[in-house]
Design a protein around this motif. Sequence first.
Motif, mmCIF file in Angstrom:
data_model
loop_
_atom_site.group_PDB
_atom_site.id
_atom_site.type_symbol
_atom_site.label_atom_id
_atom_site.label_comp_id
_atom_site.label_asym_id
_atom_site.label_seq_id
_atom_site.Cartn_x
_atom_site.Cartn_y
_atom_site.Cartn_z
ATOM 1 N N TRP A 87 0.840 -1.205 0.000
ATOM 2 C CA TRP A 87 0.000 0.000 0.000
ATOM 3 C C TRP A 87 0.874 1.253 0.000
ATOM 4 C CZ3 TRP A 87 -4.883 0.168 3.682
ATOM 5 C CH2 TRP A 87 -5.819 1.071 3.159
ATOM 6 N N GLN A 88 1.999 1.210 0.750
ATOM 7 C CA GLN A 88 2.910 2.354 0.798
ATOM 8 C C GLN A 88 3.479 2.670 -0.586
ATOM 9 O OE1 GLN A 88 3.788 4.480 3.355
ATOM 10 N NE2 GLN A 88 2.102 3.499 4.440
ATOM 11 N N THR A 89 3.905 1.635 -1.297
ATOM 12 C CA THR A 89 4.427 1.847 -2.650
ATOM 13 C C THR A 89 3.378 2.498 -3.541
ATOM 14 O OG1 THR A 89 6.116 0.104 -2.636
ATOM 15 C CG2 THR A 89 5.123 0.614 -4.754
ATOM 16 N N HIS A 90 2.151 2.071 -3.412
ATOM 17 C CA HIS A 90 1.066 2.628 -4.227
ATOM 18 C C HIS A 90 0.773 4.080 -3.830
ATOM 19 C CE1 HIS A 90 -2.885 1.344 -6.449
ATOM 20 N NE2 HIS A 90 -2.109 2.105 -7.173
ATOM 21 N N LEU A 91 0.708 4.349 -2.542
ATOM 22 C CA LEU A 91 0.387 5.688 -2.057
ATOM 23 C C LEU A 91 1.411 6.721 -2.500
ATOM 24 C CD1 LEU A 91 -0.650 4.912 1.635
ATOM 25 C CD2 LEU A 91 -2.146 5.918 -0.095
ATOM 26 N N LEU A 92 2.686 6.319 -2.552
ATOM 27 C CA LEU A 92 3.753 7.263 -2.854
ATOM 28 C C LEU A 92 3.816 7.641 -4.331
ATOM 29 C CD1 LEU A 92 6.554 5.836 -0.553
ATOM 30 C CD2 LEU A 92 5.137 7.846 -0.181
ATOM 31 N N ASN B 99 -4.486 7.383 -7.503
ATOM 32 C CA ASN B 99 -5.833 7.883 -7.764
ATOM 33 C C ASN B 99 -6.419 7.250 -9.024
ATOM 34 O OD1 ASN B 99 -5.675 9.505 -5.496
ATOM 35 N ND2 ASN B 99 -5.075 11.334 -6.625
ATOM 36 N N ALA B 100 -5.597 7.160 -10.086
ATOM 37 C CA ALA B 100 -6.078 6.597 -11.350
ATOM 38 C C ALA B 100 -6.434 5.118 -11.193
ATOM 39 C CB ALA B 100 -5.021 6.779 -12.438
ATOM 40 N N ASP B 101 -5.575 4.361 -10.486
ATOM 41 C CA ASP B 101 -5.846 2.936 -10.277
ATOM 42 C C ASP B 101 -7.110 2.728 -9.450
ATOM 43 O OD1 ASP B 101 -3.659 2.176 -11.725
ATOM 44 O OD2 ASP B 101 -2.411 1.622 -10.017
ATOM 45 N N CYS B 102 -7.273 3.533 -8.405
ATOM 46 C CA CYS B 102 -8.463 3.396 -7.556
ATOM 47 C C CYS B 102 -9.740 3.659 -8.355
ATOM 48 C CB CYS B 102 -8.381 4.356 -6.365
ATOM 49 S SG CYS B 102 -7.303 3.784 -5.023
ATOM 50 N N ILE B 103 -9.732 4.705 -9.165
ATOM 51 C CA ILE B 103 -10.913 5.014 -9.970
ATOM 52 C C ILE B 103 -11.170 3.898 -10.980
ATOM 53 C CG2 ILE B 103 -11.892 6.621 -11.650
ATOM 54 C CD1 ILE B 103 -11.826 7.699 -8.792
ATOM 55 N N ARG B 104 -10.110 3.420 -11.617
ATOM 56 C CA ARG B 104 -10.259 2.375 -12.639
ATOM 57 C C ARG B 104 -10.725 1.053 -12.053
ATOM 58 N NH1 ARG B 104 -6.349 -1.272 -14.192
ATOM 59 N NH2 ARG B 104 -4.758 -0.044 -13.117
ATOM 60 N N LEU B 105 -10.151 0.672 -10.916
ATOM 61 C CA LEU B 105 -10.426 -0.653 -10.352
ATOM 62 C C LEU B 105 -11.573 -0.666 -9.346
ATOM 63 C CD1 LEU B 105 -6.711 -1.743 -9.756
ATOM 64 C CD2 LEU B 105 -8.229 -2.588 -11.561
ATOM 65 N N HIS C 176 2.885 13.084 4.767
ATOM 66 C CA HIS C 176 1.711 13.837 4.308
ATOM 67 C C HIS C 176 0.863 13.009 3.344
ATOM 68 C CE1 HIS C 176 0.168 18.066 2.865
ATOM 69 N NE2 HIS C 176 -0.730 17.391 3.543
ATOM 70 N N MET C 177 1.499 12.155 2.571
ATOM 71 C CA MET C 177 0.784 11.356 1.577
ATOM 72 C C MET C 177 0.101 10.122 2.170
ATOM 73 S SD MET C 177 3.478 11.592 -1.586
ATOM 74 C CE MET C 177 2.333 10.946 -2.781
ATOM 75 N N GLN C 178 0.244 9.932 3.490
ATOM 76 C CA GLN C 178 -0.389 8.779 4.131
ATOM 77 C C GLN C 178 -1.914 8.868 4.114
ATOM 78 O OE1 GLN C 178 1.304 5.960 5.191
ATOM 79 N NE2 GLN C 178 2.861 7.082 4.051
ATOM 80 N N GLU C 179 -2.441 10.077 3.981
ATOM 81 C CA GLU C 179 -3.896 10.250 3.897
ATOM 82 C C GLU C 179 -4.191 10.936 2.562
ATOM 83 O OE1 GLU C 179 -5.757 11.811 7.404
ATOM 84 O OE2 GLU C 179 -4.414 10.691 8.750
ATOM 85 N N PRO C 180 -4.415 10.143 1.507
ATOM 86 C CA PRO C 180 -4.472 10.707 0.146
ATOM 87 C C PRO C 180 -5.545 11.761 -0.058
ATOM 88 C CG PRO C 180 -5.188 8.399 0.185
ATOM 89 C CD PRO C 180 -4.570 8.678 1.498
ATOM 90 N N LEU C 181 -6.699 11.612 0.563
ATOM 91 C CA LEU C 181 -7.754 12.609 0.391
ATOM 92 C C LEU C 181 -7.364 13.929 1.052
ATOM 93 C CD1 LEU C 181 -10.965 10.436 0.885
ATOM 94 C CD2 LEU C 181 -9.792 11.031 -1.233
#
Length: 409
Positions: A155-160, A166-172, A350-355
């Motif tokens: 998850w950390q690799t993805h968040l960073l 964001n694109a993967d979350c919307i797509r999947l 800071h990127m730990q909470e994407p929203l």
Amino acid sequence: MIADQDEIWKKKCNISTKLYSKSFKQIYIDWFYQKCLHNRDLQSRTTIRRNGCFIGVYPGFSVQPIGKHKFEPIGGFTQHPISSSEMTIQLSFNIEDTACELIKLLEKASKFRKEWQQSSILKQMIMRYYRFMQLKASHSDNLLLIPTLDIEIVWQTHLLRSEIYNADCIRLFHRVINHKLLNNDMEEFLKEQAFQDTCQLYEQTFDEKYCPLLSTDRMNHVASNIFDYSSDLYGHKKTYYSYWDKTYFEYSLKSTKDFENPFSFTEDDINSDMNWLDECKNFMADLQKKLSNSNYYSYGLTKINLETTAMNGFTKSYEKFLYMAAKYPLKDGNSFIPPTYAIDIIWRAHMQEPLNYTADCLRLVGYVISHDPWPIVKDNNMKNSYDRIDQIWKQEFGSDKATDHLYDT
């Protein structure tokens, strides 16, 4: 009938977090009972607990200039960063505690790095992460689901990589799945049951073991200690992390041939990210070697200094980094300001909470800053551009970017 209405107890709990297996009424009654036990335990104590401590002397760099500065409001900045020794901006969550927990997370994960860098295991880690995210996406945001340590690292690799996250979350998953690294007190109290619920949901949905459960005795022991507010070795108030690392998941030695990575990051991205902590320590060590002050407490390569003074330096440098991003945006041929590892500690936190990260960037900077986990100087033109930006930093703040976090704020 009125007393059994769950919405009434939700207000008493004062949270939106929900357990899969319990009503808000059960949650509140269990919580209140544990508080009573804790208060009784405190009253019965007759000994004074003393915590050992140590003091790290910070290097004797000159004090940052504070006072009048040519300034026009930019983005969400109403003051110039060096107009105050404190942060002049407000972020959406506690960035200091999150940064400390992030470093501790990476330290924990480093123990498994050799094993996790095997391709067959990385495939299984990505598969488990994908399935966990499917559970998150198919249930309400307020359902508390607990990732294991290996899932958290993927998850950390993805968040960073905020753009592809964001694109993967919307797509999947058709929406951005939120993440946070820290639990509040109530979520920590619910964590044990929430982990069991996550195991149950995962196994029901995918017909596969999620993670071994703790014994009943061990679960009771953990529950009896959830109100321990002691400080950690850095002197910070104890924080509660949102992932699960009390058990170890055993991977199959067989390769997962049928699984195809649905995400935009790769196995190599996870591999390289697991080396970031060592590179960060090397950066800090190189700076120490350049210091000639004999009073400086050397941490060597074993740990990153996260004491209050050091953390103030990190956050202040990150504030300047955001200010520069607002003042010199990615247009008109400007290159983006490459962060130092000291700045990157807070940027990653800071990127730990994407929203919240997206909201903060739009409010303060005017656009979402895309994070490049491993900036690479590819040619002389890029190097010249970086040198020019470093010079702009020095003119703007009166300090070298590489050592900015070491100045006395």
